[in-house]
Design an enzyme around this catalytic site. Structure first.
Site, PDB file in Angstrom:
ATOM      1  N   GLY A 186      -3.319  52.274 -48.590  1.00 31.89           N
ATOM      2  CA  GLY A 186      -3.359  51.236 -47.562  1.00 31.89           C
ATOM      3  C   GLY A 186      -4.739  50.641 -47.483  1.00 31.89           C
ATOM      4  O   GLY A 186      -5.546  50.810 -48.392  1.00 31.89           O
ATOM      5  N   ASP A 193      -4.081  48.082 -36.534  1.00 36.16           N
ATOM      6  CA  ASP A 193      -3.362  47.925 -37.788  1.00 36.16           C
ATOM      7  C   ASP A 193      -2.023  48.648 -37.715  1.00 36.16           C
ATOM      8  O   ASP A 193      -1.671  49.411 -38.608  1.00 36.16           O
ATOM      9  CB  ASP A 193      -4.223  48.433 -38.951  1.00 36.16           C
ATOM     10  CG  ASP A 193      -3.693  47.948 -40.295  1.00 36.16           C
ATOM     11  OD1 ASP A 193      -2.936  46.953 -40.315  1.00 36.16           O
ATOM     12  OD2 ASP A 193      -4.017  48.575 -41.327  1.00 36.16           O
TER      13      ASP A 193
END
Ligand SMILES: *[C@@H]1O[C@H](CO)[C@@H](O)[C@H](O)[C@H]1NC(C)=O
Ligand SMILES: *[C@@H]1O[C@H](CO)[C@@H](O)[C@H](O)[C@H]1NC(C)=O
Ligand SMILES: *[C@@H]1O[C@H](CO)[C@@H](O)[C@H](O)[C@H]1NC(C)=O
Ligand SMILES: *[C@@H]1O[C@H](CO)[C@@H](O)[C@H](O)[C@H]1NC(C)=O
Ligand SMILES: *[C@@H]1O[C@H](CO)[C@@H](O)[C@H](O)[C@H]1NC(C)=O
Ligand SMILES: *[C@@H]1O[C@H](CO)[C@@H](O)[C@H](O)[C@H]1NC(C)=O
Ligand SMILES: *[C@@H]1O[C@H](CO)[C@@H](O)[C@H](O)[C@H]1NC(C)=O
Length: 920
Positions: free
Chosen positions: A603, A720
């Site tokens: 990620g 996020d």
């Protein structure tokens, strides 16, 4: 025979149970001999101290041997120091205690100062002859020794009873300020204690003194609320590791049966900035419907009351420790606080223990500290080092300092000290020096180069055995007014031609030193006369001086290493301090991951690998991309914060590992991977998650996020959130991951705005435009996740949402607002859902995805809606509406192509230089 046996047995016991902790030093000030006390602490007399007077004391009721002696010092302008060996970059508790006992039969009580190194620690004011005064400070050692000094007796004589040093092992006292601040202990309270006796060693392996809350003192723990009851348990308490409170402290607590706990206490050293932590463990047996939720209420600080404590939930179980607190909070001197139950809580608040420390700013000390240390290391006298800082808070007796914030040495008085060897050349590095008196010693060798001493006015070198020439650089020093070099063995010529008119130079008595150029009788005569006078004066001064000091040996000590001060300074920077978080070794991580064999995700912050520790625990190791965290310090701070966040719906942070070129974070391993995988790859996995399961996942995630927003101070904004950051455990319960990796949210209306972070499709458009980050940005992202749960669609798609629409929010909005909810429901749910619960979630999701943050609901409201939907789903009677039209629903196609679920993250990261922040 039997008696002898018993004796041996006792000895044996003694050996085993009284093995003192390493890193403990207990000085019995004024004591004569070493001994071990009842609780197993080994006391040693303070015979290292060369001054002061030891006194025997007799105080009624006080039987402990360390309190039957003390050491007192003259009430003069000096400071008297104890030096303690410590290990650099290690945290310690230092305790000084004072039992006056009227040792001097004086009718005024003593009042004096104590300092730690260059820092004024506190003023000791005795107000009762028979009560022990205790002062404690927590510090990170940065040098191999620390000095504790007594000085500035305002009344009476300074004295001390004990000095105790306790080495810490872990790091709950780590703060990001610890290089600039000490923690001065103000309160450490064991609530619900079963007696008045404090809990300390050996119950507390670090020998902190946990005061009993039943000790009644004036203005200390008063205003106790009615209905306050003590509770206790015999059950073991899981206190984890580090310096958490000992089990015995956690096994007792007070409970507010009427819904409140209140206390008022005076805080030593406050008002000021402080470190305050509370310690909770659920030790009562709760009924099936009992809940215990409460808030801290501080007058004038409404922000504080936002956080709700639910001990069992926060600690993830009973008999487990939860320790919320503040690393930097402002407290008044008189602190009143209240824990009040929330309106939906059945039981009142519970409190096991509390610690409050005040930040005490460290003084940097004199700028000349290193130089003077090097100078005295080369001088033959052992008692020149009087301990602590040469200037602060009180200067050494043989020097004077100016009053700069970081003082410089301006005068050195070392006349007739029996000093031998060369004059240390380093003395010329004391650039602020105005007067230097080295006369009447046995110095040999040349006069060092004083060129650096541009302020030097008066220099006394007479009556030594100096050789070599009189350097012309010396007589030409810009500020020099008086130079005395008579009665040495200097040779060569006096640079008389270049003598300044206003310099007094006395140089008689040097057989081989001749005037150069034309003879200057005036100077010589004048020189001799003034020389004699000054010599007389100097003798008077140094005699006076000598009276106040004892003479010491004159062995040549040139052997002392030159590198010592340098090392000292290098070691104070170097290695990072120990953090709260567990630090894994690189080897350990490499073994656990079998050399980073199995990649399980990736990620914005880095790649994640599977690992298994030696004890069988499975872990996920996130190797951070190098640009995620710029500085080591930033990393350390973030990691420390991470390790303080605990919630059953947040992925557990286990520790970190730091190498030169990469940093890693270690988390618990989540067996079922990410929510994203389960939503978009159902066909490849052959099964889909049911609607009720999806609701439970939403509930879990919402709880985790709600905790970040309301249970942490300052609040944490995730920044996020996305379906790939929601992880699923063995039982398909969800936990939020990657929290805290972005910067912490600043309290209140302000915001963090250094860099826009987030993932396309989840990114709050308002934040994107304005860079004003609030918790509502997370709500937006969560709305997107709810839409994903409903539809099984990805947040962004070029094909699935039809022409001119790439975004799940726009797409869902069109359908929902036109009443066609079925147009967006995931076909793989096969109508096994209640349409009412579906509507509730869909509407809430759109509310979350409102363009303006102030129109979005809070996470708590969203959570409530999800819980309502779950109730509807569980209620069989409500399940009707899903038998209607089957046609016209699966209007969208599934993307069943091979998806690289993890590498395709569309991560955005704008640099400040591109998008100018609006604030800060
Ligand atoms: C204090 O007591 C010890 C023995 O208990 C004795 O040896 C010592 O001389 C005494 N010191 C003073 C200053 O009276
Ligand atoms: C201490 O001594 C006094 C008498 O000197 C006595 O009244 C008191 O009870 C004692 N306290 C303790 C705790 O032993
Ligand atoms: C402190 O350390 C020094 C040097 O390492 C040593 O000489 C001294 O004995 C130590 N002092 C104590 C009290 O342990
Ligand atoms: C000594 O204490 C007095 C009063 O307590 C204070 O005014 C003074 O500044 C102190 N001196 C030093 C050198 O700290
Ligand atoms: C100190 O740390 C070590 C290793 O982390 C641990 O084994 C030991 O029990 C700790 N000591 C105390 C008193 O906590
Ligand atoms: C605590 O916060 C204040 C402002 O909020 C700041 O000035 C201070 O430096 C911080 N740290 C300490 C140790 O006081
Ligand atoms: C100076 O040193 C000499 C020789 O070591 C010794 O005899 C003398 O007593 C010392 N003087 C003082 C004041 O310490």
């Amino acid at each position: 025979m039997e008696a002898k046996f018993q004796f041996l047995f006792l000895l044996f016991l003694f050996d085993v149970s009284f093995a003192q902790m390493p890193g403990f030093v207990s000085l019995d000030c004024g004591g004569q001999e070493s001994f071990t006390d009842d609780i197993g602490l080994e006391w040693v007399p303070d015979t290292q101290v060369r001054f002061g007077e030891a006194i025997n004391l007799s105080v009624a009721n006080e039987t402990r041997k360390q309190y039957r002696t003390l050491r007192h010092f003259p009430a003069d302008s000096r400071k008297y120091c104890y030096s303690l060996n410590v290990t650099s970059r290690t945290r310690y508790l230092l305790r000084a205690t004072f039992l006056y006992g009227n040792f001097d039969n004086n009718n005024v009580y003593p009042k004096f100062d104590i300092s730690l190194g260059a820092t004024h620690w506190t003023t000791i004011v005795i107000s009762d002859a028979n009560t022990i005064k205790v002062r404690e400070i927590i510090f990170l050692a940065s040098t191999p020794t620390v000095s504790v000094c007594l000085s500035n007796a305002t009344t009476g004589q300074p004295f001390i009873s004990t000095l105790e040093l306790r080495q810490f092992n872990g790091s709950i006292y780590y703060t990001e300020f610890e290089d600039q601040f000490y923690l001065s202990v103000s309160a450490r309270i064991n609530f619900g204690a079963d007696s008045e006796a404090p809990v300390r060693y050996p119950d507390d392996p670090f020998d902190r003194i946990w005061e009993s809350d039943s000790v009644r003192k004036a203005n200390y723990l008063v205003d106790v609320a009615a209905g306050t009851e003590k509770v206790s348990t015999k059950m073991p308490i899981d206190v984890n590791r580090d310096e958490r409170p000992p089990q015995k402290v956690m096994q007792t607590a007070v409970v507010g049966r009427n819904g409140s706990l209140t206390y008022r206490l005076n805080l030593d050293g406050f008002p000021g900035f402080g470190w305050a932590f509370t310690y909770f463990a659920e030790i009562e047996d709760l009924g099936p419907t009992d809940t215990r939720k409460f808030r801290l209420v501080l007058p004038g600080m409404p922000e504080i009351s936002k956080a709700v404590v639910n001990i069992e939930e926060n600690a993830q179980g009973k008999y487990r420790l939860y320790e919320p607190g503040f690393t930097n909070i402002t407290f008044p001197f008189v602190l009143s606080f209240r824990f009040g139950k929330t309106s939906d809580s059945v039981l009142g608040p519970l409190l096991n223990a509390m610690e409050i420390n005040k930040y005490l700013e460290k003084s940097d000390g004199s700028l000349d500290g290193a130089v003077v240390a090097s100078v005295i290391s080369k001088l033959s006298s052992s008692d020149l080092d009087e301990g602590g800082d040469p200037c602060m808070p009180v200067p050494w007796s043989w020097l004077q300092c100016n009053s700069d914030p970081q003082p410089r040495i301006v005068k050195i008085l070392l006349s007739k000290k029996n000093l031998t060897g060369n004059i240390p050349t380093d003395v010329a590095k004391l650039n602020s020096l105005v007067e230097l008196w080295l006369d009447g010693n046995s110095f040999v060798g040349p006069i060092p180069d004083f060129t650096g001493c541009v302020n030097l006015k008066i220099l006394h070198l007479e009556n030594n055995q100096l050789t070599g020439e009189l350097p012309s650089s010396l007589v030409n020093l810009p500020s020099l007014r008086e130079l005395y070099v008579q009665n040495n063995m200097l040779s060569g010529t006096v640079p008389s031609g270049r003598l300044k008119k206003d310099l007094t130079l006395v140089y008689s008595g040097n057989i081989n030193l001749h005037e150069g150029g034309k003879k200057n009788h005036i100077y010589i005569i004048l020189g001799s006369v003034i020389g004699a006078l000054v010599l007389l004066l100097a003798t008077v001064v140094s005699c006076y001086f000598l009276q106040r000091r004892r003479r010491k040996s004159r062995e040549q000590a040139d052997v002392l290493e030159e590198s010592k001060p340098a090392q000292k300074f290098a070691s104070s920077k170097g290695d990072a301090p120990k953090e709260t978080a567990h630090c894994f070794g690189v080897k350990e991580i490499e073994e656990a991951t079998r050399g980073f064999e199995r990649k399980i995700g990736s990620g914005g912050f880095g790649v994640v690998y599977y690992g298994k520790l030696n004890d069988g625990k499975e872990i996920a190791v996130k190797v951070l991309t190098s640009n995620s965290f710029q500085g080591k310090r930033e990393f350390t701070n973030e990691v420390t914060l991470l390790s303080r966040i605990h919630h059953r719906n947040l992925v557990q942070f286990l520790g970190y590992c730091q190498e030169v070129d990469r940093s890693m974070l270690v988390y618990e391993y989540m067996h079922n991977g990410t929510l994203k995988e389960h939503l978009y790859a159902p066909l490849t996995r052959g099964k889909t998650i049911s609607w009720i399961k999806r609701l439970q996942i939403a509930e879990d995630a919402a709880r985790g996020i709600e905790y970040l927003h309301t249970g942490c101070i300052p609040a944490i904004i995730h920044r996020d959130l996305k379906s790939s950051n929601i992880l699923l455990d063995r039982h398909m319960r969800a936990k939020v991951s990657d929290f805290g990796l972005s910067k912490l949210a600043v309290d209140g209306a302000s915001h963090v705005s250094s860099i826009v972070r987030g993932t396309v499709g989840y990114l709050d458009p308002e934040y994107y435009i304005s860079q004003q980050l609030t918790d509502k940005s997370d709500v937006y992202s969560f709305g997107v996740i709810l839409l994903e749960l409903i539809s099984g669609q990805e947040a962004i798609s070029n094909v699935n949402f039809g022409a001119n629409c790439r975004n799940i929010v726009q797409w869902a909005k069109l359908h929902i607002e036109s009443g066609n909810i079925r147009g967006i429901i995931d076909p793989s749910l096969r109508f096994e859902y209640d349409i009412q619960s579906m509507w509730k979630i869909a509407e809430k999701a759109l509310m979350c995805a409102q363009p303006h943050g102030h129109l979005r609901p809070s996470m708590s409201e969203v959570l409530k809606e999800i819980q309502d939907s779950i109730l509807i789903e569980r209620e069989p009677l409500a399940r009707e509406g899903n038998s209607d039209d089957i046609s016209g629903n699966s209007v969208h196609s599934m993307n069943i192509g091979p998806l690289d679920l993890r590498a395709n993250e569309n991560y955005v990261s704008f640099d400040e230089s591109i998008a100018r922040p609006l604030a800060r």
